[in-house]
Design an enzyme around this catalytic site. Structure first.
Site, mmCIF file in Angstrom:
data_model
loop_
_atom_site.group_PDB
_atom_site.id
_atom_site.type_symbol
_atom_site.label_atom_id
_atom_site.label_comp_id
_atom_site.label_asym_id
_atom_site.label_seq_id
_atom_site.Cartn_x
_atom_site.Cartn_y
_atom_site.Cartn_z
ATOM 1 N N ASN A 53 0.833 5.849 6.772
ATOM 2 C CA ASN A 53 1.079 4.905 5.687
ATOM 3 C C ASN A 53 0.279 3.621 5.860
ATOM 4 O O ASN A 53 -0.127 3.254 6.954
ATOM 5 C CB ASN A 53 2.575 4.588 5.600
ATOM 6 N N LYS A 180 13.445 -3.012 13.439
ATOM 7 C CA LYS A 180 12.381 -3.949 13.085
ATOM 8 C C LYS A 180 12.509 -4.333 11.621
ATOM 9 O O LYS A 180 12.903 -3.516 10.790
ATOM 10 C CB LYS A 180 10.997 -3.328 13.334
ATOM 11 N N LYS A 182 10.611 -6.865 8.302
ATOM 12 C CA LYS A 182 9.446 -7.584 7.815
ATOM 13 C C LYS A 182 9.770 -9.062 7.636
ATOM 14 O O LYS A 182 10.883 -9.428 7.241
ATOM 15 C CB LYS A 182 8.984 -6.992 6.489
ATOM 16 N N ASP A 212 7.854 -8.357 11.981
ATOM 17 C CA ASP A 212 6.498 -7.923 11.668
ATOM 18 C C ASP A 212 5.962 -8.736 10.493
ATOM 19 O O ASP A 212 6.537 -8.714 9.401
ATOM 20 C CB ASP A 212 6.522 -6.436 11.333
ATOM 21 N N GLU A 238 5.255 -9.257 15.784
ATOM 22 C CA GLU A 238 4.197 -8.295 15.487
ATOM 23 C C GLU A 238 3.192 -8.797 14.462
ATOM 24 O O GLU A 238 3.556 -9.330 13.421
ATOM 25 C CB GLU A 238 4.836 -6.999 14.986
ATOM 26 N N GLU A 264 -2.263 -2.008 14.959
ATOM 27 C CA GLU A 264 -2.146 -0.902 14.006
ATOM 28 C C GLU A 264 -3.304 -0.866 13.012
ATOM 29 O O GLU A 264 -3.557 0.176 12.399
ATOM 30 C CB GLU A 264 -0.827 -0.975 13.241
ATOM 31 N N ASP A 291 -2.710 3.410 15.820
ATOM 32 C CA ASP A 291 -2.147 4.589 15.166
ATOM 33 C C ASP A 291 -3.197 5.702 15.198
ATOM 34 O O ASP A 291 -4.223 5.598 14.529
ATOM 35 C CB ASP A 291 -1.785 4.239 13.718
ATOM 36 N N HIS A 321 1.957 2.843 15.754
ATOM 37 C CA HIS A 321 2.417 2.622 14.390
ATOM 38 C C HIS A 321 2.477 3.960 13.647
ATOM 39 O O HIS A 321 1.829 4.929 14.023
ATOM 40 C CB HIS A 321 1.415 1.684 13.697
ATOM 41 N N GLU A 340 7.115 4.374 16.674
ATOM 42 C CA GLU A 340 7.816 3.836 15.513
ATOM 43 C C GLU A 340 8.556 4.949 14.782
ATOM 44 O O GLU A 340 8.194 6.119 14.879
ATOM 45 C CB GLU A 340 6.803 3.179 14.573
#
Length: 389
Positions: A53, A180, A182, A212, A238, A264, A291, A321, A340
């Site tokens: 993603n 986690k 945002k 993050d 993050e 990431e 990732d 990630h 994750e």
């Protein structure tokens, strides 16, 4: 073992969620199937891959450059001495006539095909990918379980503090002890209220919460935010800055003593090396989130791990990630620090095999050949038509 066909589709991963930088209302992913002539246990071996993603489906790159290079090659150009697919040799074919540098969307396209190649290879041997990786690259040692954390806490229209608390509580109910969320899209005071709401659900334990920023802050904003959250003792802070501004990362690391996490959005072992050389990160505490699905696949990720080892970094500092099964197999087979997890978002690509329990933020791998996509019903529903042509 010969590749007989490669098929691809674009699948939506639409959602109204947003992080500090983008929303996901138009997000897509490429899904590929690499069909081979090998039959095992009465079934033709087919490997599957998709892009993680945060990056859109690279269908044009796949169809115009990377898929044709594999299909037009003689089988011995991508086969190992044992006659099976050799992902490293196939990687070389895909990257033929590609100039160095520019590790943008092409790294995503190559990563999609690399994932499918490893899935096919593990299936050809009749073993889970994590076991194949442990035998080849980790002295036969695989972790019994992997540490995973629940990634969520996205911004959503009309989502208030009570909704955020309910979301975090739901992760605890499903066996996660670390979560986690945002931050960075709203004013500092609002984000601090959101962080305190999440901490309330976590019993006030900051070590169970990560935040993050998705690279949105300027250095001044990152410093201000870091000073504000330092008293909480969070597990990590993050991607506070643009991922390619290594000097700003180094400056922040001199002022923010707790754990930083980033990586990431770096897509090659050269970028990883520059981060380690110039980003001021500290191998005793900071987290690297490269990732493999976005960064040219596992073939390149192995090079990245070699770079880290040469600079004194342990694999245990790597927590990829993406929240997908590919990275989870890599984490278990190569002894990384964890992975994750997306329990609720980026369906059907996020999350792991159906019925796999999480206990105290740890998960055990099912004994399924390949990456294990067939054990995730919602994802298999997308992939199965490709397998059937």
């Amino acid at each position: 073992m010969k590749i007989t066909a490669i098929r691809d589709v674009v699948a939506p991963i639409k959602s109204q969620i947003a992080n500090a930088y983008i929303d996901f209302s138009l997000m897509t992913a490429s899904v590929v199937a690499i069909e081979t002539d090998l039959v095992r246990d009465g079934r033709r071996v087919v490997g599957f891959g998709f892009n993680s993603n945060g990056r859109y489906a690279p269908q044009g790159l796949l169809r115009e450059r990377f898929i044709p290079r594999v299909l037009e090659a003689a089988p011995d150009a991508y086969q190992g001495e044992d006659g099976f697919i050799d992902p490293e040799k196939a990687w070389g074919l895909m990257m033929k006539n590609e100039k160095p540098g520019g590790h943008g969307e092409r790294s995503v396209a190559v990563g999609v095909l690399d994932m499918a190649l490893w899935d096919a290879l593990a299936k050809a041997h009749g073993v889970p990918l994590w076991r194949l990786l442990a035998e080849r690259y980790n002295g036969g040692r695989a972790d019994e379980t992997a540490w995973v954390y629940a990634a969520g806490g996205y911004y959503y229209p009309g989502k208030g503090l009570d909704d955020l608390k309910d979301e975090m509580r739901s992760y605890l109910d499903r066996g996660y002890s670390t979560v986690k969320m945002k931050v960075g899209l709203v004013p500092l005071e609002e984000d601090l209220a959101r962080i305190e709401a999440a901490l309330h659900v976590l019993g006030g334990d900051g070590a169970k919460l990560c935040v993050d920023v998705n690279g949105r802050f300027t250095l001044e904003e990152a410093i201000r935010f870091g000073h504000a959250i330092a008293p909480y003792g969070l597990r990590w802070y993050e991607e506070p800055l643009d991922p390619l501004d290594y000097l700003e990362h180094a400056a922040l690391a001199t002022l923010y003593a707790p754990t930083l996490a980033t990586g990431e959005n770096l897509f090659s072992h050269q970028d990883a090396r520059n981060l380690i050389r110039h980003g001021g990160l500290r191998p005793d505490r900071d987290i690297l989130q490269f990732d493999p699905a976005l960064s040219y696949g596992l073939v390149e990720y192995l090079r990245t791990l070699d770079v880290l080892a040469a600079h004194g970094w342990s694999r245990r500092r790597c927590v990829p990630h993406g929240g997908h099964q590919f990275a989870l197999n890599i984490a278990v087979g190569l002894g990384l620090g964890g992975n994750e997890s997306y329990p609720d978002v980026f369906a059907p690509f996020g999350g792991f095999a159906d019925g796999t329990p999480v206990s105290d933020s740890r998960i055990a791998m099912p004994d399924v050949p390949g990456i294990g996509f067939e054990a995730k019903s919602a994802l298999w529903a997308v992939m199965r038509p490709l397998a059937e042509g």
